[in-house]
Design an enzyme around this catalytic site. Structure first.
Site, PDB file in Angstrom:
ATOM      1  CB  SER A 157      -8.892   1.522  -8.783  1.00 43.26           C
ATOM      2  OG  SER A 157      -8.194   0.750  -7.875  1.00 43.26           O
ATOM      3  CG  HIS A 358      -6.912  -2.714 -11.201  1.00 46.28           C
ATOM      4  ND1 HIS A 358      -8.218  -2.932 -10.801  1.00 46.28           N
ATOM      5  CD2 HIS A 358      -6.491  -1.649 -10.481  1.00 46.28           C
ATOM      6  CE1 HIS A 358      -8.550  -2.046  -9.878  1.00 46.28           C
ATOM      7  NE2 HIS A 358      -7.529  -1.255  -9.667  1.00 46.28           N
TER       8      HIS A 358
END
Ligand code: NAG
Ligand code: NAG
Ligand code: NAG
Length: 382
Positions: A157, A358
């Site tokens: 990320s 994610h």
């Protein structure tokens, strides 16, 4: 301290002492490493602009591998899954494993001159400074300590955004990274869907409303708000998990209930308001650009009324992109777009599971089977 604060404190303290908290929730990186079979070292890196960052190392005979965390996260993210975590897996395989921390989080909340509690300028940073100052300082430290000329890097990320900033603004670092494994690669947000897209649109308003309160730091560990949050999420773990899912995609199977009390004691950690706003701008403007200070501010800083894009043509390091079908933050289409922009993509891997979100790249309970074989193969190959 106001009466409500004192009451909250009493509630928190009484509840905390009563609840049963798993041991791993309380352990730091070094302690977790020890518990799962490896003694770890703690190193201190000082950036050229004075930030003091803790860098953890689990020494090994194989080449150095750096792990870099995401937004409001820290090095712990790579070890809180214990024996199933990436840090322990790499250590077991003999890699010289380093886990970095970017300015602002609980392991990097110090400065040679600024006081994070009183100097608001301490919090004047986003992924831009992480990439421009923190990451190169960490890389140079590791290369100096190990005598190696290059290292392999794995980002999650924001940890990937930091690399994209570095490689485009300080191109000499492209050669120091043998390969970047980018999980949930975060540069373009052109395909956000509700509710996230709506939250992003509300960002500037929320920012304006909160500005007079001068809240530059979010989720400070030890703060009352953070303690309340932690306690709330320990008791209402499934609800808090649902909040995460709204942002990063839904996958309850890989983020089982028993793990949540450990997770919510390590995540989120402190970070800057500006860091969140900068991402908000990427989502609103749909460009991978420097911080937008408004027309006048931009003119002063950049010589243009618009903030300049990061020039990813300069980002020549070898990159492996990992995308998840159910990742709402890094939509598969956005990762696909990034793939066409980056000059040196050596691998694009779409996770096999349709539900991969994610967070599954760092917290998913089946990572040893579904993710690590791909990572280990890349580390061997490059
Ligand atoms: C981690 O915990 C150990 C043992 O309590 C302590 O000595 C060490 O200072 C801690 N490390 C960090 C970076 O907080
Ligand atoms: C982790 O795995 C090792 C090797 O399989 C095992 O010996 C150890 O007991 C495990 N540690 C914990 C705390 O589960
Ligand atoms: C981006 O970098 C490339 C390669 O160095 C260069 O040719 C190009 O002009 C740059 N683009 C911008 C907009 O600065």
């Amino acid at each position: 301290m106001s009466i409500t604060n004192i009451m909250l404190l009493i509630i928190v303290t009484s509840v905390t002492t009563n609840s049963l908290i798993p041991e791993d929730a309380r352990l730091n990186f070094t302690e977790l490493s020890m518990k799962y079979g490896h003694s770890a070292e703690e190193h201190i890196v000082i950036t050229e602009d004075g930030y003091i960052l803790t860098l953890f190392r689990i020494p090994g005979k194989k080449p150095p591998v750096l792990l870099l965390h995401g937004l409001n996260d820290c090095s712990d993210t790579f070890i809180i899954r214990g024996n199933s975590s990436l840090a322990i897996t790499l250590a077991n395989k003999g890699y010289d494993t380093w886990a970095g921390n970017a300015r602002g989080n609980k392991y990097a909340r110090q400065h040679t001159k600024l006081n994070p509690d009183t100097d608001l300028t301490f919090w004047d940073h986003s992924f831009h400074e992480h990439g421009y100052y923190d990451l190169p300082a960490i890389i140079d430290y590791i290369l100096h300590a190990t005598g190696h000329e290059t290292l392999k890097s794995i980002g999650h990320s924001e940890g990937t955004t930091d690399h994209f900033v570095l490689g485009s603004l300080r191109p000499e670092y492209n050669e120091k990274i043998q390969i970047l494994i980018a999980m949930g690669p975060s540069a373009f947000f052109k395909h956000l869907t509700p509710p996230l897209s709506l939250i992003i649109e509300m960002g500037p308003l929320l920012d304006q409303v909160s500005r007079p309160f001068k809240i530059e730091e979010l989720f400070r560990d030890g703060s009352l708000e953070k303690n309340v949050f932690e306690e709330f999420c320990s008791r209402n773990a499934v609800f808090c998990r649902e909040l995460l899912f709204q942002v990063g995609g839904h996958d309850p199977k890989r983020l089982e209930r028993d793990f949540l009390p450990i997770l919510f004691r390590h995540f989120p950690t402190s970070g800057s308001r500006k860091g969140l706003i900068h991402y908000d701008q990427l989502g609103l403007r749909k460009r991978f650009a420097k911080f937008d200070y408004g027309a006048a501010g931009n003119l002063k800083r950049y010589g243009h009324t618009e903030p300049p894009d990061y020039n990813l043509t300069q980002f020549t390091m070898k990159t492996a992109l990992f995308a998840g079908n159910s990742d709402l933050l890094c939509d598969v289409k956005d990762v696909g777009y990034l793939r066409t922009i980056l000059p040196n993509v050596v691998e694009y891997h779409l996770m096999e599971s349709k539900r991969w979100n994610h967070y599954d790249f760092v917290w998913g309970n089946d990572m040893p089977k579904t993710l690590y074989p791909h990572i280990l193969k890349l580390l061997e190959k490059f």
